[in-house]
Design an enzyme around this catalytic site. Sequence first.
Site, mmCIF file in Angstrom:
data_model
loop_
_atom_site.group_PDB
_atom_site.id
_atom_site.type_symbol
_atom_site.label_atom_id
_atom_site.label_comp_id
_atom_site.label_asym_id
_atom_site.label_seq_id
_atom_site.Cartn_x
_atom_site.Cartn_y
_atom_site.Cartn_z
ATOM 1 C CB CYS A 85 2.742 -1.624 5.611
ATOM 2 S SG CYS A 85 3.764 -0.208 5.170
ATOM 3 N N GLY A 86 1.507 -4.782 4.313
ATOM 4 C CA GLY A 86 1.226 -6.153 4.707
ATOM 5 C C GLY A 86 -0.199 -6.501 5.096
ATOM 6 C CE LYS A 111 -7.115 2.627 0.781
ATOM 7 N NZ LYS A 111 -6.221 1.864 0.073
ATOM 8 N NE ARG A 128 -1.556 -1.420 -5.296
ATOM 9 C CZ ARG A 128 -1.700 -1.354 -3.975
ATOM 10 N NH1 ARG A 128 -2.649 -2.059 -3.375
ATOM 11 N NH2 ARG A 128 -0.894 -0.607 -3.244
ATOM 12 N NE ARG A 167 7.004 -1.536 3.759
ATOM 13 C CZ ARG A 167 7.242 -2.670 3.110
ATOM 14 N NH1 ARG A 167 8.484 -3.092 2.950
ATOM 15 N NH2 ARG A 167 6.254 -3.367 2.603
ATOM 16 C CG ASP A 176 -7.177 -1.424 1.481
ATOM 17 O OD1 ASP A 176 -5.991 -1.430 1.871
ATOM 18 O OD2 ASP A 176 -7.681 -0.459 0.875
ATOM 19 C CB SER A 179 -0.408 2.272 1.150
ATOM 20 O OG SER A 179 -1.606 2.979 1.384
ATOM 21 C CE1 TYR A 235 -2.479 2.304 -8.511
ATOM 22 C CE2 TYR A 235 -3.302 3.867 -6.892
ATOM 23 C CZ TYR A 235 -2.716 2.655 -7.194
ATOM 24 O OH TYR A 235 -2.387 1.793 -6.189
ATOM 25 C CG HIS A 250 -5.778 1.970 5.204
ATOM 26 N ND1 HIS A 250 -4.515 2.468 4.948
ATOM 27 C CD2 HIS A 250 -6.052 1.139 4.173
ATOM 28 C CE1 HIS A 250 -4.059 1.960 3.819
ATOM 29 N NE2 HIS A 250 -4.962 1.145 3.327
ATOM 30 N NE ARG A 281 -3.496 5.414 -1.878
ATOM 31 C CZ ARG A 281 -2.686 5.972 -0.991
ATOM 32 N NH1 ARG A 281 -2.766 7.264 -0.730
ATOM 33 N NH2 ARG A 281 -1.818 5.241 -0.336
#
Length: 612
Positions: A278-279, A234, A398, A429, A305, A276, A225, A254, A97
């Site tokens: 981060c799990g 998004k 991805r 994170r 997400d 984004s 993308y 999110h 992004r």
Amino acid sequence: MSTTVPEIVNPSVRPAGDTGSTADGINLPIANKHVRSWIEECIKLCQPDSIYLCNGTHQERQQLIDRGVTDGIFIKLNQQKLPGCYLHRSNQNDVARSEHLTFICTPGEDMAGPTNNWMNDKQAYAKLKPLFAGCMRGRAMYVVPFVMGPPGSPLAKVGVELTDSLYVAVNMGIMTRMGDVAWQQLGESDEFTRCLHSLGDVNPERRYICHFPLDNTIWSFGSGYGGNALLGKKCLALRIASWLGSQQGWMAEHMLIMGAHAPDGEKTYVAAAFPSACGKTNFAMLIPPDKYKKQGWKITTVGDDIAWMWVDPKDGMLRAINPEAGYFGVVPGTNWKTNPNAMESMQHDTIYTNVALLPDGDVWWEGKTDKPPEKCIDWTGQDWTPGCGRKAAHANSRFTAPMANNPALDPAAGDPAGVQVSAIIFGGRRSKSVPLIYQAFNWVHGVYLGAMLGSETTAAATGQVGVVRRDPMAMLPFIGYNIRDYLVHWNRMRKKMKDCPRIFHVNWFRQDEHGKFMWPGYGDNMRVLEWIIRRAHGRAYAFESPIGWMPKPTDVDLEGLDISVEQFEKIQDINLNDLKTELSGQEELFLRIAGDMPKEMIFQRELLISRL
Ligand code: GTP
Ligand code: SPV
Ligand code: MN
């Protein structure tokens, strides 16, 4: 403008009732007149050679993919190993992004606020129109109607994306409920998000992702993308939806949504916001450690997400749906040990983007296997060997897979009524100073924790990786309006609820002095989740620390882990000096929002300082 009439190429299109023919003779078999006239306008502007109306059937999907293979957009993978799977290599300048090229376009700057890039809406149209003018000459325009959310849900939203990217059309077919279902959901209404997208010449100098919340419109130019181009995700489901939610009293966040099934049959739903890469996907698909599995624990996925949440007027409780229908997940680091459900999800009918290609038509990425392959073709199409010094897969490569592929899909994932949320988790994170788990004292304190969320940047967005930035609610790049109003909205939501979800803060990424993760993470996050669930139901102990409620080492089940009580205390340690540094770090956001910071935030900060 246009002299030639573009041909509608796909024969499978069914005329739908009152179809109209324009002066230019374009005969669009679309019943909704608002959609029709908007598409006609866009056709005149972009001048495509042909129009492809997507209806969402399986046959159509295959037709599109076959076209893509012929055109070199997709590489057919080994169909024995990976049936229905294809590889796409993006332009090398177009792999994440582009937050610096993402704009909120409104009459005044205050609507966008201090954390967004802003353009005046009229000026934005004026700037982008020349880029779109004639941009689809020699290309097909795909008309992609879609629904975000289970059809029939009070929050379900219709969008129509016009794109000249076959990759986007196919991916939208996975990520959304795409096709005729959208026309049914929309009916005669003109309430749909107008999404116009062109790859242009994929030049970062001419790349803009523009949102017009007042017009329910998104114009995206110059990127293929995911988050820049799959406009339902998004752009619609977070930026436009967060703005709509603030106007209409609901929330677009999110967040993943997961269901936890306890051995006694109790089911608890939890939503979690991590920035984004981060799990979220990993947590949403968590497989409990053996001990938990034997006891009968099971985790199911509602979403990985995005969550749309509203207060049920009947009981005053917060409910959530996942507006998406697929996963656009990070592959590096994903493997059969860390996330088997994600691996299972991408075994068939999946599009891989920017991964490495093995000689037998299988795919590979860093972290898929301990041992790298002897050779492969990297994400740029070059030969690759383990010692060559380059990554085989891009760090933000991805997979796009339908959520129906997930063996742990929650039965309520498609329920228009959604699920009741009992806990909300914020997590970043953070390699230093931030403990594994603590709980907010109450909702307003939880909103403060969320607002002050800090995280080290990742490859999901272009820019420097690994620097701590404030990412309020993991929404910094996705709040479609003024962050001041967004924070006020969070606090107002509490007043609509009879009881509210408990709010928690986690950090799976704390490292020791040797740079090793102190917490095993992944499936073992179940141990933290169990405490969260027990707390949410008022059944677990916690002590009061300056930052919130915390478990004692005996409150989290560490059995079967190689972690001593002392080590757990280290993972949970809060150091006063670090806390002061953290408070200074928060200053960054306070200064950005300046005099507009909601008073609750200021009070919470003062209270924290006085607790030190
Ligand atoms: P977006 O799709 O960008 O929103 O990302 P996400 O939040 O869904 O992140 P994802 O689950 O895909 O994880 C991103 C990276 O973090 C992957 O490389 C994972 O392997 C890694 N990761 C996820 N969970 C953990 C964890 O508990 N511990 C550690 N150490 N790494 C994790
Ligand atoms: C993220 O960056 O948070 C993603 C991937 O989930 S994208 O859809 O590209 O935004
Ligand atoms: Mn995301």
